[in-house]
Scaffold this motif. Structure first.
Motif, PDB file in Angstrom:
ATOM      1  N   ALA A 131      -3.927 -14.038  18.998  1.00 50.35           N
ATOM      2  CA  ALA A 131      -3.346 -13.275  17.895  1.00 50.35           C
ATOM      3  C   ALA A 131      -2.410 -12.212  18.450  1.00 50.35           C
ATOM      4  O   ALA A 131      -2.615 -11.707  19.550  1.00 50.35           O
ATOM      5  CB  ALA A 131      -4.455 -12.619  17.072  1.00 50.35           C
ATOM      6  N   PRO A 132      -1.365 -11.849  17.722  1.00 49.57           N
ATOM      7  CA  PRO A 132      -0.478 -10.778  18.190  1.00 49.57           C
ATOM      8  C   PRO A 132      -1.248  -9.477  18.357  1.00 49.57           C
ATOM      9  O   PRO A 132      -2.272  -9.263  17.699  1.00 49.57           O
ATOM     10  CB  PRO A 132       0.553 -10.665  17.054  1.00 49.57           C
ATOM     11  N   CYS A 133      -0.763  -8.605  19.224  1.00 49.91           N
ATOM     12  CA  CYS A 133      -1.412  -7.295  19.416  1.00 49.91           C
ATOM     13  C   CYS A 133      -1.030  -6.360  18.279  1.00 49.91           C
ATOM     14  O   CYS A 133      -0.391  -5.314  18.474  1.00 49.91           O
ATOM     15  CB  CYS A 133      -1.024  -6.694  20.770  1.00 49.91           C
ATOM     16  N   VAL A 134      -1.401  -6.742  17.082  1.00 51.76           N
ATOM     17  CA  VAL A 134      -1.146  -5.964  15.874  1.00 51.76           C
ATOM     18  C   VAL A 134      -2.452  -5.925  15.094  1.00 51.76           C
ATOM     19  O   VAL A 134      -3.006  -6.963  14.741  1.00 51.76           O
ATOM     20  CB  VAL A 134      -0.032  -6.595  15.011  1.00 51.76           C
ATOM     21  N   ASN A 135      -2.955  -4.723  14.850  1.00 49.18           N
ATOM     22  CA  ASN A 135      -4.224  -4.594  14.152  1.00 49.18           C
ATOM     23  C   ASN A 135      -4.145  -5.274  12.786  1.00 49.18           C
ATOM     24  O   ASN A 135      -3.185  -5.052  12.035  1.00 49.18           O
ATOM     25  CB  ASN A 135      -4.565  -3.110  13.989  1.00 49.18           C
ATOM     26  N   PRO A 136      -5.125  -6.110  12.445  1.00 50.05           N
ATOM     27  CA  PRO A 136      -5.049  -6.859  11.189  1.00 50.05           C
ATOM     28  C   PRO A 136      -5.142  -5.992   9.948  1.00 50.05           C
ATOM     29  O   PRO A 136      -4.917  -6.480   8.839  1.00 50.05           O
ATOM     30  CB  PRO A 136      -6.252  -7.815  11.289  1.00 50.05           C
ATOM     31  N   LYS A 137      -5.454  -4.701  10.098  1.00 55.44           N
ATOM     32  CA  LYS A 137      -5.543  -3.812   8.935  1.00 55.44           C
ATOM     33  C   LYS A 137      -4.217  -3.114   8.633  1.00 55.44           C
ATOM     34  O   LYS A 137      -4.124  -2.344   7.674  1.00 55.44           O
ATOM     35  CB  LYS A 137      -6.644  -2.766   9.156  1.00 55.44           C
ATOM     36  N   ARG A 138      -3.175  -3.362   9.414  1.00 58.53           N
ATOM     37  CA  ARG A 138      -1.902  -2.689   9.184  1.00 58.53           C
ATOM     38  C   ARG A 138      -1.212  -3.211   7.929  1.00 58.53           C
ATOM     39  O   ARG A 138      -1.280  -4.402   7.609  1.00 58.53           O
ATOM     40  CB  ARG A 138      -0.979  -2.856  10.391  1.00 58.53           C
ATOM     41  N   ARG A 139      -0.528  -2.323   7.253  1.00 61.67           N
ATOM     42  CA  ARG A 139       0.163  -2.709   6.019  1.00 61.67           C
ATOM     43  C   ARG A 139       1.241  -3.742   6.295  1.00 61.67           C
ATOM     44  O   ARG A 139       1.495  -4.632   5.471  1.00 61.67           O
ATOM     45  CB  ARG A 139       0.771  -1.483   5.347  1.00 61.67           C
ATOM     46  N   SER A 140       1.881  -3.646   7.447  1.00 59.32           N
ATOM     47  CA  SER A 140       2.936  -4.598   7.787  1.00 59.32           C
ATOM     48  C   SER A 140       2.378  -6.014   7.913  1.00 59.32           C
ATOM     49  O   SER A 140       3.110  -6.988   7.755  1.00 59.32           O
ATOM     50  CB  SER A 140       3.616  -4.190   9.100  1.00 59.32           C
ATOM     51  N   VAL A 141       1.080  -6.118   8.200  1.00 59.39           N
ATOM     52  CA  VAL A 141       0.427  -7.425   8.280  1.00 59.39           C
ATOM     53  C   VAL A 141      -0.038  -7.866   6.896  1.00 59.39           C
ATOM     54  O   VAL A 141       0.131  -9.016   6.499  1.00 59.39           O
ATOM     55  CB  VAL A 141      -0.781  -7.372   9.244  1.00 59.39           C
ATOM     56  N   LEU A 142      -0.620  -6.929   6.137  1.00 58.60           N
ATOM     57  CA  LEU A 142      -1.197  -7.279   4.844  1.00 58.60           C
ATOM     58  C   LEU A 142      -0.131  -7.505   3.784  1.00 58.60           C
ATOM     59  O   LEU A 142      -0.168  -8.486   3.055  1.00 58.60           O
ATOM     60  CB  LEU A 142      -2.152  -6.171   4.386  1.00 58.60           C
ATOM     61  N   GLY A 143       0.808  -6.574   3.688  1.00 60.17           N
ATOM     62  CA  GLY A 143       1.915  -6.736   2.747  1.00 60.17           C
ATOM     63  C   GLY A 143       1.527  -6.466   1.298  1.00 60.17           C
ATOM     64  O   GLY A 143       0.441  -6.806   0.855  1.00 60.17           O
ATOM     65  N   ASP A 144       2.429  -5.853   0.536  1.00 59.71           N
ATOM     66  CA  ASP A 144       2.165  -5.572  -0.869  1.00 59.71           C
ATOM     67  C   ASP A 144       2.182  -6.831  -1.725  1.00 59.71           C
ATOM     68  O   ASP A 144       1.515  -6.905  -2.753  1.00 59.71           O
ATOM     69  CB  ASP A 144       3.216  -4.599  -1.425  1.00 59.71           C
ATOM     70  N   GLU A 145       2.934  -7.817  -1.279  1.00 59.87           N
ATOM     71  CA  GLU A 145       3.071  -9.012  -2.110  1.00 59.87           C
ATOM     72  C   GLU A 145       1.739  -9.719  -2.287  1.00 59.87           C
ATOM     73  O   GLU A 145       1.537 -10.469  -3.242  1.00 59.87           O
ATOM     74  CB  GLU A 145       4.097  -9.970  -1.495  1.00 59.87           C
ATOM     75  N   TYR A 146       0.811  -9.469  -1.383  1.00 58.88           N
ATOM     76  CA  TYR A 146      -0.508 -10.107  -1.495  1.00 58.88           C
ATOM     77  C   TYR A 146      -1.190  -9.664  -2.787  1.00 58.88           C
ATOM     78  O   TYR A 146      -1.842 -10.436  -3.466  1.00 58.88           O
ATOM     79  CB  TYR A 146      -1.360  -9.739  -0.278  1.00 58.88           C
ATOM     80  N   HIS A 147      -1.059  -8.381  -3.123  1.00 62.81           N
ATOM     81  CA  HIS A 147      -1.728  -7.842  -4.295  1.00 62.81           C
ATOM     82  C   HIS A 147      -0.820  -7.849  -5.537  1.00 62.81           C
ATOM     83  O   HIS A 147      -1.289  -7.607  -6.636  1.00 62.81           O
ATOM     84  CB  HIS A 147      -2.177  -6.403  -4.028  1.00 62.81           C
ATOM     85  N   GLY A 148       0.465  -8.093  -5.340  1.00 62.09           N
ATOM     86  CA  GLY A 148       1.375  -8.053  -6.455  1.00 62.09           C
ATOM     87  C   GLY A 148       1.854  -6.648  -6.764  1.00 62.09           C
ATOM     88  O   GLY A 148       2.703  -6.445  -7.619  1.00 62.09           O
ATOM     89  N   ASP A 149       1.275  -5.644  -6.098  1.00 55.56           N
ATOM     90  CA  ASP A 149       1.699  -4.252  -6.286  1.00 55.56           C
ATOM     91  C   ASP A 149       1.215  -3.452  -5.082  1.00 55.56           C
ATOM     92  O   ASP A 149       0.591  -3.989  -4.175  1.00 55.56           O
ATOM     93  CB  ASP A 149       1.141  -3.668  -7.591  1.00 55.56           C
ATOM     94  N   ALA A 150       1.515  -2.160  -5.088  1.00 54.64           N
ATOM     95  CA  ALA A 150       1.142  -1.310  -3.962  1.00 54.64           C
ATOM     96  C   ALA A 150      -0.037  -0.402  -4.293  1.00 54.64           C
ATOM     97  O   ALA A 150      -0.306   0.563  -3.574  1.00 54.64           O
ATOM     98  CB  ALA A 150       2.344  -0.460  -3.537  1.00 54.64           C
ATOM     99  N   HIS A 151      -0.775  -0.701  -5.348  1.00 52.62           N
ATOM    100  CA  HIS A 151      -1.853   0.184  -5.779  1.00 52.62           C
ATOM    101  C   HIS A 151      -2.929   0.380  -4.711  1.00 52.62           C
ATOM    102  O   HIS A 151      -3.529   1.454  -4.614  1.00 52.62           O
ATOM    103  CB  HIS A 151      -2.511  -0.363  -7.056  1.00 52.62           C
ATOM    104  N   ALA A 152      -3.162  -0.634  -3.914  1.00 55.66           N
ATOM    105  CA  ALA A 152      -4.208  -0.517  -2.901  1.00 55.66           C
ATOM    106  C   ALA A 152      -3.878   0.529  -1.846  1.00 55.66           C
ATOM    107  O   ALA A 152      -4.766   1.003  -1.138  1.00 55.66           O
ATOM    108  CB  ALA A 152      -4.452  -1.873  -2.235  1.00 55.66           C
TER     109      ALA A 152
END
Length: 228
Positions: free
Chosen positions: A101-122
């Motif tokens: 896996a890339p050396c990028v923490n899986p909890k980073r927003r750049s990994v998760l992305g807002d599009e996953y939730h459809g909004d940025a409320h999280a």
């Protein structure tokens, strides 16, 4: 894998299972409680929502971590009732990033992305400048220390306070460490430890490879030798 002990009044029987979506709220509660001072810095009091909302948002963000094919998310649960706690109660977790896996923490927003939730409320109450700063610093440090080396990354592990000292953390660790030791040479493991937790990891073969606020540690061999 199960931990059992004849003295059930003090040490419970434990079973390891994969974390599921049904566990997300419990996991979020645990993450916030066990790393309270860490998340308080990233979620300012003047922007922090009521606790139930905060937990739900954290759970939504963690859902993407759970669904990633680059993570292994394991929970420790009671294999039988213990005191007033029922069998199946979640008492600890370990989240691992797989080798490759890339050396990028899986909890980073750049990994998760807002599009996953459809909004940025999280992310609405999170100080994103501080959030990205700390993950970037940790990711850059891991990249510099582990570049070119396949390794597992522990991110994070915790055991509820009332169950600490029962060997549950070691059990959660050992599942992956045993996989590592089947390879020759063993697959490396990397983590960031608190100064208080570092001695416990040393008993499992980890050595210090960095000295930031959270001690960077790696396990190259189970006997604690340095990198080959």
């Amino acid at each position: 894998m199960t931990l059992t002990n004849g003295h059930k009044a003090t040490k419970p029987a434990i079973r390891l299972e994969p974390i599921t979506k049904d566990d997300l709220v419990t996991v979020a509660e645990g993450n916030i409680a066990m790393f309270e001072s860490f998340y308080e810095k990233l979620e300012p009091a003047d922007r922090r929502p009521p606790h139930p909302v905060r937990v739900q948002r954290h759970a939504r963000r963690f859902e993407r971590v759970l669904e990633s094919d680059m993570t292994v998310c394991t929970k420790a649960v009671l294999a039988e009732p213990h005191g007033e706690a029922p069998a199946g109660e979640l008492v600890g977790i370990a989240v691992w990033h797989r080798p490759g896996a890339p050396c990028v923490n899986p909890k980073r927003r750049s990994v998760l992305g807002d599009e996953y939730h459809g909004d940025a409320h999280a992310w609405q109450h999170v100080d994103m400048d501080k959030y990205e700063q700390i993950w970037t610093e940790w990711d850059d440090m891991r990249q510099s220390l582990m570049a070119g080396k396949d390794h597992w990354y522990l991110c994070p592990i915790w055991v509820k306070n009332e169950y600490q000292g029962c060997g549950i953390g070691k059990l959660l660790m050992q599942e992956i460490l045993d996989k590592c030791d089947k390879h020759s040479p063993p697959t490396a493991v990397y983590l960031e430890a608190t100064p208080e937790g570092a001695p416990l990891y040393k008993k499992l073969g980890f050595v210090e490879v960095g000295k930031s606020e959270y001690v960077e540690m790696a396990r190259w061999n189970k006997d604690g030798r340095v990198a080959p």
